[in-house]
Design a protein around this motif. Sequence first.
Motif, PDB file in Angstrom:
ATOM      1  N   SER A 257      40.654  28.476  37.460  1.00 32.77           N
ATOM      2  CA  SER A 257      40.664  29.603  36.692  1.00 32.77           C
ATOM      3  C   SER A 257      41.807  30.404  37.713  1.00 32.77           C
ATOM      4  CB  SER A 257      39.561  30.429  36.567  1.00 32.77           C
ATOM      5  OG  SER A 257      39.775  31.697  36.042  1.00 32.77           O
ATOM      6  N   GLU A 258      42.512  31.299  36.711  1.00 30.69           N
ATOM      7  CA  GLU A 258      43.304  32.263  37.425  1.00 30.69           C
ATOM      8  C   GLU A 258      42.872  33.174  38.352  1.00 30.69           C
ATOM      9  OE1 GLU A 258      47.154  32.989  36.861  1.00 30.69           O
ATOM     10  OE2 GLU A 258      46.679  31.049  37.284  1.00 30.69           O
ATOM     11  N   SER A 259      41.285  33.367  38.128  1.00 29.21           N
ATOM     12  CA  SER A 259      40.662  34.002  39.160  1.00 29.21           C
ATOM     13  C   SER A 259      40.647  33.445  40.430  1.00 29.21           C
ATOM     14  CB  SER A 259      38.923  33.966  38.647  1.00 29.21           C
ATOM     15  OG  SER A 259      38.869  34.444  37.070  1.00 29.21           O
ATOM     16  N   HIS A 260      41.009  32.360  40.657  1.00 24.68           N
ATOM     17  CA  HIS A 260      41.062  31.929  42.066  1.00 24.68           C
ATOM     18  C   HIS A 260      42.181  32.767  43.057  1.00 24.68           C
ATOM     19  CE1 HIS A 260      45.211  30.467  41.009  1.00 24.68           C
ATOM     20  NE2 HIS A 260      45.489  30.336  42.351  1.00 24.68           N
ATOM     21  N   GLY A 262      41.888  36.093  42.949  1.00 25.04           N
ATOM     22  CA  GLY A 262      41.065  37.201  43.572  1.00 25.04           C
ATOM     23  C   GLY A 262      40.205  36.902  44.740  1.00 25.04           C
ATOM     24  N   THR A 263      40.474  36.227  45.605  1.00 26.34           N
ATOM     25  CA  THR A 263      39.543  36.141  46.852  1.00 26.34           C
ATOM     26  C   THR A 263      40.531  36.068  48.206  1.00 26.34           C
ATOM     27  OG1 THR A 263      37.964  34.433  47.759  1.00 26.34           O
ATOM     28  CG2 THR A 263      39.930  33.545  46.696  1.00 26.34           C
ATOM     29  N   LEU A 285      31.214  38.098  41.263  1.00 19.66           N
ATOM     30  CA  LEU A 285      32.635  37.938  40.666  1.00 19.66           C
ATOM     31  C   LEU A 285      33.421  37.294  41.996  1.00 19.66           C
ATOM     32  CD1 LEU A 285      34.785  38.255  38.610  1.00 19.66           C
ATOM     33  CD2 LEU A 285      35.227  40.545  39.514  1.00 19.66           C
ATOM     34  N   TYR A 288      32.288  33.762  42.124  1.00 22.19           N
ATOM     35  CA  TYR A 288      33.170  32.908  41.276  1.00 22.19           C
ATOM     36  C   TYR A 288      34.658  32.721  41.319  1.00 22.19           C
ATOM     37  CZ  TYR A 288      34.986  31.481  36.669  1.00 22.19           C
ATOM     38  OH  TYR A 288      35.609  30.748  35.581  1.00 22.19           O
ATOM     39  N   ASN A 289      35.437  33.837  41.989  1.00 23.63           N
ATOM     40  CA  ASN A 289      36.508  33.558  42.109  1.00 23.63           C
ATOM     41  C   ASN A 289      36.842  32.723  43.514  1.00 23.63           C
ATOM     42  OD1 ASN A 289      37.224  35.461  40.220  1.00 23.63           O
ATOM     43  ND2 ASN A 289      37.676  37.354  41.874  1.00 23.63           N
ATOM     44  N   LYS A 292      36.413  28.994  42.520  1.00 19.00           N
ATOM     45  CA  LYS A 292      37.815  28.603  41.665  1.00 19.00           C
ATOM     46  C   LYS A 292      38.739  28.426  42.582  1.00 19.00           C
ATOM     47  CE  LYS A 292      35.612  27.743  38.866  1.00 19.00           C
ATOM     48  NZ  LYS A 292      35.530  26.465  38.165  1.00 19.00           N
ATOM     49  N   HIS A 317      43.877  26.042  34.775  1.00 14.28           N
ATOM     50  CA  HIS A 317      43.145  27.275  34.025  1.00 14.28           C
ATOM     51  C   HIS A 317      43.103  26.960  32.551  1.00 14.28           C
ATOM     52  CE1 HIS A 317      42.312  31.540  33.270  1.00 14.28           C
ATOM     53  NE2 HIS A 317      43.511  31.451  32.422  1.00 14.28           N
ATOM     54  N   ASN A 320      42.095  32.781  29.131  1.00 17.82           N
ATOM     55  CA  ASN A 320      41.369  34.209  29.865  1.00 17.82           C
ATOM     56  C   ASN A 320      40.481  34.558  29.048  1.00 17.82           C
ATOM     57  OD1 ASN A 320      43.476  34.252  31.822  1.00 17.82           O
ATOM     58  ND2 ASN A 320      44.856  35.063  30.386  1.00 17.82           N
TER      59      ASN A 320
END
Length: 408
Positions: A257-260, A262-263, A285, A288-289, A292, A317, A320
Amino acid sequence: MADNAILDTDSDDEVPPGWEERVTLSGKVYYANHESKSTQWTHPTTGKRKTIKGELPYGWERKVGEDGLVFYVDHVNQKTTLTDPRLAFAEVVKGDNTAFRQKFDGNSTALEVLQGRDLTGQYAIVTGANSGIGYETARSIAFHGAKVIMACRNLNSAEACKKAIMTERPDSQVEVMHLDLSSLASVKDFADKYKDNKWPLHLLILNAAVFGIQHTWTEDHLEMTFQVNHLSHFYLTKLLWDILMKSAPARIIVVSSESHRGTDLSMANISEEKLSPNAENYSDLKAYNLSKLCNILFSMHLNRLLSPYRVTSLSLHPGNIMYSGLQRNWWLYRLLFLLARPFTKSMQQGAATTVYCATSHDLEDIGGLYFNNCCRCPPSTAAEDENLAKALWDISEQMLSKRIGRPI
């Protein structure tokens, strides 16, 4: 015999009036001018040379009539044509001075990506195949001839999905097998039963994930999001990679995910406690990030290890805030995803990048990359850190070995 009109191609490749696009039995495309009664290898407008590769699309057969005329039968739609259906997917001969054009994008569907592909003889495992993107992935590749193993925790839901696929396309080959990614014992049991069937494995699609859950320890005393989204998939791959190598060429597809982005995972802080935190240090959250990012790092290092054996790995990904079932664990997430639903991809569109990475001829022997909207996409700086990928791999092995009581 049915209409023998030329199949539509991209608009800038359409032939002028009086010309016809044809193909030799060896796959070389040529152009016939009906006015001058001449032929040539280059496109009359663009000057390109083209060729077709691979098998006929699923359900098609080439036949030769008593008069020597070659024609093509579409057994799925009960149609006959004089035109090779692969012409719709002809490729420019390498070495031609032409710019690369992306074939698919965020609006493409999985079934559009699969047009022209026959996956007969291919065996595919799809984890989390009983809902959302996983279901559309399984359905799409099953429709094109692959034998699909739906690896799911909820067997009732998976059997209902299998029934839906078989109702829509009765000749599909679909099996349901139990896999609970919150249990390392279940992962081992699944792998053992798969091996007992003596099946090859050409596509391992690691799709299942959880999102937005409260802090929970699994039976293996691991934080749930980390185990389901990363470590159990890591374990499953390790258990099956001997079959993948024997079945090569094979591909492993990791849905990230593009959420990767956010870590803050880095070489400075990577540890078992960071990856699998206790309740005091937990955020759903952030968990999850982080998982990913682990997906992409895992895929990159896995590709380095297995690509010499023609087993490649790609991560991606899917789209969204898609209303896929990930959001089911908290009412606020369900509301957010529901409000965003009119502006996001459908499940068929969400599955397109997975299917593209799993089946595209363009990606043969290519791995270690990250894709978005059916196109290569640069991931975060951390996701390209080979040292971090190796560190994650080593810690993952240590965490598994500690829990199963032996080196992995």
